[in-house]
Design an enzyme around this catalytic site. Sequence first.
Site, PDB file in Angstrom:
ATOM      1  N   ASN A   1      -2.432   2.854   3.483  1.00  8.29           N
ATOM      2  CA  ASN A   1      -1.908   4.164   3.858  1.00  8.29           C
ATOM      3  C   ASN A   1      -2.716   5.293   3.209  1.00  8.29           C
ATOM      4  OD1 ASN A   1       0.285   3.364   5.493  1.00  8.29           O
ATOM      5  ND2 ASN A   1       1.486   2.865   3.679  1.00  8.29           N
TER       6      ASN A   1
ATOM      7  N   THR B   1       3.056  -5.936   2.778  1.00  6.70           N
ATOM      8  CA  THR B   1       3.488  -4.752   3.528  1.00  6.70           C
ATOM      9  C   THR B   1       2.345  -3.763   3.759  1.00  6.70           C
ATOM     10  OG1 THR B   1       4.212  -3.607   1.526  1.00  6.70           O
ATOM     11  CG2 THR B   1       5.854  -4.981   2.648  1.00  6.70           C
TER      12      THR B   1
ATOM     13  N   HIS C   1       9.879   0.473   8.201  1.00  9.43           N
ATOM     14  CA  HIS C   1       9.198  -0.797   8.491  1.00  9.43           C
ATOM     15  C   HIS C   1       9.272  -1.820   7.347  1.00  9.43           C
ATOM     16  CE1 HIS C   1       7.170   1.370  11.783  1.00  9.43           C
ATOM     17  NE2 HIS C   1       6.884   2.310  10.902  1.00  9.43           N
ATOM     18  N   ASP C   2       8.649  -1.471   6.224  1.00 10.20           N
ATOM     19  CA  ASP C   2       8.327  -2.487   5.211  1.00 10.20           C
ATOM     20  C   ASP C   2       9.536  -3.151   4.545  1.00 10.20           C
ATOM     21  OD1 ASP C   2       5.631  -2.170   5.694  1.00 10.20           O
ATOM     22  OD2 ASP C   2       5.348  -0.702   4.086  1.00 10.20           O
TER      23      ASP C   2
ATOM     24  N   ASP D   1       6.817   1.237   1.921  1.00 12.95           N
ATOM     25  CA  ASP D   1       6.516   0.204   0.918  1.00 12.95           C
ATOM     26  C   ASP D   1       7.330   0.462  -0.349  1.00 12.95           C
ATOM     27  OD1 ASP D   1       3.876   1.109   2.380  1.00 12.95           O
ATOM     28  OD2 ASP D   1       3.484  -0.975   1.809  1.00 12.95           O
TER      29      ASP D   1
ATOM     30  N   ASP E   1       0.845  -1.208   0.000  1.00 15.35           N
ATOM     31  CA  ASP E   1       0.000   0.000   0.000  1.00 15.35           C
ATOM     32  C   ASP E   1       0.879   1.257   0.000  1.00 15.35           C
ATOM     33  OD1 ASP E   1       0.947  -0.374   2.631  1.00 15.35           O
ATOM     34  OD2 ASP E   1      -0.830   0.560   3.533  1.00 15.35           O
TER      35      ASP E   1
ATOM     36  N   PHE F   1      -0.675  -0.447  12.585  1.00 13.87           N
ATOM     37  CA  PHE F   1      -1.577   0.030  11.537  1.00 13.87           C
ATOM     38  C   PHE F   1      -2.077  -1.083  10.607  1.00 13.87           C
ATOM     39  CE2 PHE F   1      -2.265   1.718   7.243  1.00 13.87           C
ATOM     40  CZ  PHE F   1      -3.279   2.632   7.486  1.00 13.87           C
ATOM     41  N   ASN F   2      -1.180  -1.872  10.009  1.00 13.98           N
ATOM     42  CA  ASN F   2      -1.609  -2.836   8.978  1.00 13.98           C
ATOM     43  C   ASN F   2      -2.621  -3.843   9.533  1.00 13.98           C
ATOM     44  OD1 ASN F   2       0.032  -1.691   7.045  1.00 13.98           O
ATOM     45  ND2 ASN F   2       1.714  -3.153   7.352  1.00 13.98           N
TER      46      ASN F   2
HETATM   47  C1  BDR Z   1       3.001   0.059   8.586  1.00 15.24           C
HETATM   48  O1  BDR Z   1       1.907   0.927   8.357  1.00 15.24           O
HETATM   49  C2  BDR Z   1       2.183   1.807   7.293  1.00 15.24           C
HETATM   50  O2  BDR Z   1       2.055   3.105   7.740  1.00 15.24           O
HETATM   51  C3  BDR Z   1       3.572   1.496   6.798  1.00 15.24           C
HETATM   52  O3  BDR Z   1       3.608   1.505   5.381  1.00 15.24           O
HETATM   53  C4  BDR Z   1       3.862   0.120   7.346  1.00 15.24           C
HETATM   54  O4  BDR Z   1       3.447  -0.880   6.446  1.00 15.24           O
HETATM   55  C5  BDR Z   1       3.696   0.431   9.870  1.00 15.24           C
HETATM   56  O5  BDR Z   1       2.817   0.343  10.942  1.00 15.24           O
HETATM   57 CA    CA Z   2       2.875  -0.406   4.155  1.00 12.53          CA
END
Ligand code: BDR
Ligand code: CA
Length: 318
Positions: free
Chosen positions: A41, A127, A243-244, A16, A11, A169-170
Amino acid sequence: MSPRPVIIDCDPGQDDAVALFLAMASPEDVDIVGITAVAGNVPLALTQRNARIMCDLAGRADVPVFAGCDRPMRRDSVTAEHVHGSTGIDGMDLFDPATPLSDRHAVDFLVEAIKAAPDEGITLVATGPLTNVATAFGREPGIAANVREIVLMGGASREGGNITPSAEFNIFVDPDAADAVFRCGRPLVVMGLDVTHQVISTPARVAAIAALDNPVARATASMLGFFHRHDSAKYGTEGGPLHDPCTVAWLLSPGLFEGKPCNVSVETASSLTAGHTAVDFWHVTDRPRNALWVHSVDADGFYDLLTRRLARFGGRAP
Ligand code: BDR
Ligand code: CA
């Protein structure tokens, strides 16, 4: 060894985008069979466009890109413009990508590509929210057997949540999808906030990427500059977590990471803790160990790998 076939479900999102660059820089390790975009996102119309922009920048217009689910399976949409900006990739110069959008739905592609996987199976890298993957598994449950592993960014345990006090979040965006994926019975490698918060894009690390001075490195450095304004203030760090790309880095160099087989279960019922990942780190239940919960990383080694791979797009040597 021949490259491992992968589908990247994402996303984009600045981080990502960097995960896509890292994968596209590494054809000897990963053969990208397709990129599937999901709402997360930012809305789907932007995530699929952003994925195609990354293909253009990396010179990989040959990688097919598919648009998938535009909302979670059973809940209202949640987006994160407050983190990523209104485009999802604020910080870089945007353009209309030449890489085409396939006219097939991402879920149709996932079902067919997983069915057609070679004997060793196909790897899914996820991701974003897990809506596309769970929808594909729900439509044809038998295909999961052809999945070699799912390497995903999502969840949190010791770090706490980043969108609610207990959820990452994801997983928060589509807990029902995450629950289905964590129960799918295939090997899971999970990059939660416990590990991604160790991968901080400090000014020195971003400067090393910027110094490569190729189009991908310039886009990466400028996106990270924007992305990290929000995160640095939030976490009090000198730069934000990347993160991703941890997912792709694990496929390229698993020795950078340490993890522990654990049961990871997703909270779907509570409104207070929806999307929480309950990680049975000390095996205090008899629930099966369904995931490798990654908890540590060699962050310098990670940035060294990322910088060296991004150097492959031209410009100056690292
Ligand atoms: C995740 O949430 C999104 O904001 C980032 O792309 C990552 O995948 C981090 O919590
Ligand atoms: Ca992401």
